[in-house]
Design a protein around this motif. Structure first.
Motif, mmCIF file in Angstrom:
data_model
loop_
_atom_site.group_PDB
_atom_site.id
_atom_site.type_symbol
_atom_site.label_atom_id
_atom_site.label_comp_id
_atom_site.label_asym_id
_atom_site.label_seq_id
_atom_site.Cartn_x
_atom_site.Cartn_y
_atom_site.Cartn_z
ATOM 1 N N GLY A 32 48.903 -65.251 -15.360
ATOM 2 C CA GLY A 32 49.278 -64.029 -14.540
ATOM 3 C C GLY A 32 49.124 -63.767 -13.494
ATOM 4 N N ASP A 33 48.010 -64.431 -12.678
ATOM 5 C CA ASP A 33 47.669 -63.853 -11.520
ATOM 6 C C ASP A 33 48.373 -64.592 -10.272
ATOM 7 O OD1 ASP A 33 43.807 -63.964 -11.808
ATOM 8 O OD2 ASP A 33 45.231 -62.757 -12.571
ATOM 9 N N SER A 34 48.672 -63.497 -9.484
ATOM 10 C CA SER A 34 49.613 -63.893 -8.420
ATOM 11 C C SER A 34 49.173 -64.747 -7.291
ATOM 12 C CB SER A 34 50.685 -62.595 -7.846
ATOM 13 O OG SER A 34 49.614 -61.771 -7.442
ATOM 14 N N ASP A 35 47.711 -64.368 -7.171
ATOM 15 C CA ASP A 35 47.064 -64.948 -6.171
ATOM 16 C C ASP A 35 46.329 -66.307 -6.480
ATOM 17 O OD1 ASP A 35 45.691 -61.584 -4.968
ATOM 18 O OD2 ASP A 35 47.674 -62.873 -4.530
ATOM 19 N N GLY A 36 46.520 -67.301 -5.311
ATOM 20 C CA GLY A 36 45.790 -68.672 -5.679
ATOM 21 C C GLY A 36 46.606 -69.651 -6.604
ATOM 22 N N VAL A 37 46.146 -70.582 -7.309
ATOM 23 C CA VAL A 37 46.673 -71.636 -7.702
ATOM 24 C C VAL A 37 46.104 -71.644 -9.403
ATOM 25 C CG1 VAL A 37 47.014 -73.957 -8.089
ATOM 26 C CG2 VAL A 37 47.377 -73.018 -6.055
ATOM 27 N N THR A 38 47.034 -71.866 -10.246
ATOM 28 C CA THR A 38 46.473 -72.231 -11.440
ATOM 29 C C THR A 38 46.654 -73.513 -12.097
ATOM 30 O OG1 THR A 38 46.799 -69.802 -12.412
ATOM 31 C CG2 THR A 38 46.834 -71.610 -14.119
ATOM 32 N N LEU A 39 45.688 -74.248 -12.301
ATOM 33 C CA LEU A 39 45.812 -75.714 -12.799
ATOM 34 C C LEU A 39 45.899 -75.586 -14.494
ATOM 35 C CD1 LEU A 39 43.289 -77.730 -10.461
ATOM 36 C CD2 LEU A 39 45.624 -77.372 -10.118
ATOM 37 N N ARG A 40 46.615 -76.433 -14.834
ATOM 38 C CA ARG A 40 46.604 -76.610 -16.460
ATOM 39 C C ARG A 40 46.261 -78.125 -16.719
ATOM 40 N NH1 ARG A 40 51.715 -76.935 -18.825
ATOM 41 N NH2 ARG A 40 52.591 -77.879 -16.966
ATOM 42 N N LEU A 41 45.170 -77.839 -17.510
ATOM 43 C CA LEU A 41 44.502 -79.108 -17.867
ATOM 44 C C LEU A 41 44.715 -79.365 -19.639
ATOM 45 C CD1 LEU A 41 42.173 -81.180 -18.180
ATOM 46 C CD2 LEU A 41 40.596 -79.481 -18.318
ATOM 47 N N VAL A 42 45.077 -80.127 -20.069
ATOM 48 C CA VAL A 42 45.398 -80.574 -21.471
ATOM 49 C C VAL A 42 44.054 -81.627 -21.854
ATOM 50 C CG1 VAL A 42 46.469 -81.295 -23.319
ATOM 51 C CG2 VAL A 42 47.814 -80.137 -21.495
ATOM 52 N N ALA A 43 43.142 -81.248 -22.872
ATOM 53 C CA ALA A 43 42.135 -82.081 -23.099
ATOM 54 C C ALA A 43 42.042 -82.237 -24.707
ATOM 55 C CB ALA A 43 40.903 -81.463 -22.603
ATOM 56 N N ALA A 44 41.345 -83.437 -25.000
ATOM 57 C CA ALA A 44 41.254 -83.986 -26.444
ATOM 58 C C ALA A 44 39.927 -83.283 -26.961
ATOM 59 C CB ALA A 44 41.121 -85.311 -26.413
ATOM 60 N N ASP A 45 39.869 -82.966 -28.313
ATOM 61 C CA ASP A 45 38.807 -82.388 -28.907
ATOM 62 C C ASP A 45 37.988 -83.526 -29.377
ATOM 63 O OD1 ASP A 45 37.073 -80.735 -30.192
ATOM 64 O OD2 ASP A 45 38.088 -80.049 -32.036
ATOM 65 N N TYR A 46 36.480 -83.304 -29.098
ATOM 66 C CA TYR A 46 35.433 -84.201 -29.400
ATOM 67 C C TYR A 46 34.835 -83.875 -30.654
ATOM 68 C CZ TYR A 46 36.807 -87.250 -25.417
ATOM 69 O OH TYR A 46 37.435 -88.345 -24.615
ATOM 70 N N GLY A 47 34.743 -82.556 -31.006
ATOM 71 C CA GLY A 47 33.951 -81.981 -31.920
ATOM 72 C C GLY A 47 34.362 -82.409 -33.409
#
Length: 426
Positions: A32-47
């Motif tokens: 929700g922050d208006s400043d800067g850039v938000t990167l979205r990362l999708v990752a796999a679970d190794y646990g």
């Protein structure tokens, strides 16, 4: 294609599934922050349990990164290996690609021109630090789009206790010795002298290990499929006549034996030998099995190459955050973060500097033999968009090549024709 490793054990499948349903709900960063850039990362679970779920790793890493890079936020969603590739595929299909995905395959997205190349999103030192074999495996038409994230190799595991009871002094160094050792194990009452999992779970891995052991593989030097080469036919004919036919692979036909079952039987002390990846060490340790590990032998000595497997990072162009992705990925690939992830999950680093650090550290421990195999390991032909379909065919079919009355040449020939047709269609 599968992950470098999926932890197996009784009760773990349900845990992983539960993690896949819930981990994606947790995220770090502040969208929700208006400043800067938000990167979205999708990752796999190794646990293999909530205690070591990969969400914890990524949340901690993202918090540290954000603290030193206030203009970039990281929003992470982690899904089980059963779900993550499909989740990313669905996101891309609806025009909502993540900025970064850490999943099992990149080639389809590269073919669709959806990915940044490595030199777009990595600094020169980070890009040059990948192990050469892994860097090459990430290339399409000599341009790298797949960024290796973690890797694994395979070794032959053997039960030291069962070997001693059968009077076997050490591990096999040739196919003939492997067959003779399996026969001795059977004569001393071992339930499964050699586990040969050619069932649909991950038959493409077991197959590739044996093809490399026999002197060939899935493709030739120019990337054309060679499933029915003379060496490959010889390899499967030898398996059928020398291991399966004499009853040295246990009561379950290889076509119906999955890797998870084979690993569980090894941990129960019922298997003399099988091909395994690093996490089998912990599974066997937990059950008190004393084991050794060596490279899978070839017909006349050591195999020409071990099999390597990598999981991949990729950066999607849709969001247009090239500079911010580069800053974050350089952070992801620093030695501290690479080694932290690999040590948590018994995996191998994909960079030269992290590999050297692990090799020189006492903490490398039993990962050392796997690490030694990585620089010269051969990987699946993941740069080919046809590989996913070819791999699926292998999983369904290859076990029949060693069945009673089967003709390995015919089975491999049918797989080769199907592979060529799929490749030409792409």
């Amino acid at each position: 294609m599968g992950a470098v490793v999926r932890r197996h054990g009784r009760g773990l499948t349900a845990v992983a599934a539960a993690l896949g349903l819930t981990a994606g709900l947790a995220a770090c960063g502040h969208p929700g922050d208006s400043d800067g850039v938000t990167l979205r990362l999708v990752a796999a679970d190794y646990g293999d349990s909530p205690a070591n779920a990969s969400q914890k790793y990524w949340t901690t890493l993202a918090d540290r990164f954000e603290a030193s890079h206030p203009g970039i936020r990281i929003k992470v969603a982690v899904y089980s290996w059963n779900d993550v590739d499909r989740r990313v595929k669905d996101m891309v299909a609806r025009g909502d690609a993540p900025d970064i995905a850490q999943i099992g395959a990149y080639a389809d997205y590269a073919a669709q021109d959806r990915l940044y190349s490595a030199d777009d999103v990595l600094s020169i030192p980070t890009e040059a630090n990948f192990l050469p074999a892994l860097r090459t495996a990430g290339e399409v038409s000599r341009i790298q789009y797949g960024l290796p994230f973690v890797a694994s190799t395979r070794l032959l595991f053997y039960n030291r206790t069962l070997f001693a009871k059968a009077g076997i002094g050490g591990p096999p160094t040739t196919w003939e010795e492997l067959r003779d050792d399996a026969a001795l194990l059977k004569a001393h009452g071992v339930k499964v002298p050699f586990a040969l999992p050619l069932g649909p779970e991950e038959a493409q891995a077991e197959t590739m290990m044996w093809l490399l052991s026999g002197g060939d593989g899935y493709v030739n030097d120019i990337g054309s499929y060679t499933l029915d080469s003379k060496q490959n036919v010889r390899t499967f004919t030898w398996l059928k006549d020398n291991l399966v036919g004499p009853g040295l692979t246990g009561p379950t036909p290889p076509a119906r034996l999955d890797r998870a079952e084979a690993f569980a039987e090894f941990a129960d002390g019922d298997v003399g030998m099988l091909n395994g990846h690093p996490t089998l060490m912990k599974t066997a340790d937990d059950q008190g099995v004393k084991f050794g590990m060596v490279p899978l032998p070839g017909p006349d000595g050591r195999a020409k190459a071990a099999m390597g497997v990598a999981d991949w990072m990729m950066a999607f162009k849709q969001g247009g955050h090239k500079a911010e992705i580069r800053t974050f990925l350089d952070y992801v690939y620093n030695d501290t973060n690479m080694l932290s992830f690999c040590r948590e999950y018994d995996l191998l680093p994909v960079t030269t500097s992290a590999s050297q650090a692990m090799s020189g550290a006492h903490s490398a421990g039993r990962l050392g033999p796997f690490l030694d195999e990585l620089p010269s390991a051969e990987l699946y032909p993941v740069a080919k968009t046809s590989w996913a379909a070819v791999s699926a065919d292998i999983k369904k079919t290859i076990g029949s090549a060693v069945a009673p009355g089967a003709d390995p040449a015919s089975v491999l020939g049918a797989l080769e024709r199907s592979a060529q047709a799929t490749d030409n269609a792409d």
